[in-house]
Design an enzyme around this catalytic site. Structure first.
Site, PDB file in Angstrom:
ATOM      1  N   SER A  60       0.846  -1.195   0.000  1.00  0.00           N
ATOM      2  CA  SER A  60       0.000   0.000   0.000  1.00  0.00           C
ATOM      3  C   SER A  60       0.889   1.257   0.000  1.00  0.00           C
ATOM      4  O   SER A  60       1.718   1.422  -0.884  1.00  0.00           O
ATOM      5  CB  SER A  60      -0.966  -0.049   1.191  1.00  0.00           C
ATOM      6  OG  SER A  60      -2.048   0.826   1.016  1.00  0.00           O
ATOM      7  N   HIS A  72      -7.630  -6.059   0.545  1.00  0.00           N
ATOM      8  CA  HIS A  72      -6.457  -5.186   0.563  1.00  0.00           C
ATOM      9  C   HIS A  72      -5.360  -5.745   1.458  1.00  0.00           C
ATOM     10  O   HIS A  72      -4.177  -5.685   1.129  1.00  0.00           O
ATOM     11  CB  HIS A  72      -6.876  -3.793   1.047  1.00  0.00           C
ATOM     12  CG  HIS A  72      -5.799  -2.768   0.911  1.00  0.00           C
ATOM     13  ND1 HIS A  72      -5.242  -2.418  -0.306  1.00  0.00           N
ATOM     14  CD2 HIS A  72      -5.160  -2.010   1.848  1.00  0.00           C
ATOM     15  CE1 HIS A  72      -4.316  -1.490  -0.121  1.00  0.00           C
ATOM     16  NE2 HIS A  72      -4.234  -1.233   1.167  1.00  0.00           N
TER      17      HIS A  72
END
Length: 266
Positions: A103, A238
């Protein structure tokens, strides 16, 4: 037990490794503790050493000013270069270096790799859970970065950012939020600048159920790499590795390490 690798505090490792063992430098997501990646060491075994990259302004460096994303990448690159140049001067010779970021950490790892173009030891960049840098920061990140408190926490749910127990306890929320908000503001302040494509191989990893990612957002990674990057979709969202474990990523890392060793032997 974890041990700072250098007085500067940039790096934290677990158990000591032989000087020639390849190193994987891990960059954490927004609000994440980079030391959590040291728990991946058993998956890497004796073939690579996990190294947590610890920026100023958090953890044992909390008293230091928080950097911009570009300053983070500059500092990390300088520290990695110094670390590896010292290793290169040892009797065992230079060791291969790999970067992994998830990320926000993926974006920092990318900018760090740009700054380490001339480091022969850098062999591979692994980027997880992040779209092409030219798209950063997204409008969603910019909008989220101006929020505070519970409103920020509720909107963060899109990124699967906080565990349910944190949302249910105000004291825990108050403890966790400042670091996450600061990191999102770091991300929101990022400004992409075109540069020559990376020469090192690049591998992209994304969760199939990650609402933040889409194949269209990944295609522009091709413009950042001399050789088209590989893209691997894994089960999960995610934070796919929270539920599924680090096996998928560790397998890719070990495959890269072994491939490099095979090339060197030849």
């Amino acid at each position: 037990m974890t041990t700072p690798a250098r007085p500067s505090g940039w790096f934290v490792t677990g158990a000591p490794a032989a000087p020639e063992v390849p190193r994987v430098y891990f960059f954490a997501h927004a609000g994440g503790d980079p030391r959590s990646f040291l728990a991946w060491q058993p998956e890497l075994g004796d073939e690579a050493q996990a190294v947590a990259v610890c920026p100023p302004g958090r953890g044992h460096r909390a008293a230091e000013p928080r950097p911009t994303l570009e300053e983070f990448a500059e500092g990390a690159a300088a520290a990695i270069r110094a670390e590896e140049q010292e290793a290169g001067g040892a009797a065992h010779g230079s060791r291969p270096v790999y970067l992994f970021g998830h990320s926000l950490g993926g974006l920092v790892a990318f900018e760090t790799a740009r700054r380490l173009r001339d480091l022969p030891a850098l062999r591979h960049l692994f980027v997880s859970g992040i779209s092409a840098p030219v798209r950063a920061p997204s409008q969603r990140v910019r909008d989220l970065a101006v929020l505070e408190g519970r409103e920020f926490a509720e909107q963060l749910d899109f990124f699967e950012g906080l565990p349910p127990e944190a949302m249910a306890h105000e004291e825990l929320l108050d403890l966790l939020l400042p670091g996450v908000i600061a990191d999102f503001r770091m991300a929101a302040g990022y400004r992409y600048r075109p540069a020559a494509p990376l020469e090192v191989p690049v591998s992209l990893i994304g969760g199939r159920d990650d609402a933040y990612l889409h194949p269209d957002k990944m295609r522009e990674w091709n413009d950042e790499c001399r050789t088209p990057p590989t893209l691997r979709w894994v089960d999960g969202g995610h934070f796919y590795f929270r539920d599924k474990g680090p096996e998928a990523v560790a397998e890719m890392l070990i495959d890269a390490v072994r491939a490099d060793q095979h090339i060197e032997v030849i």
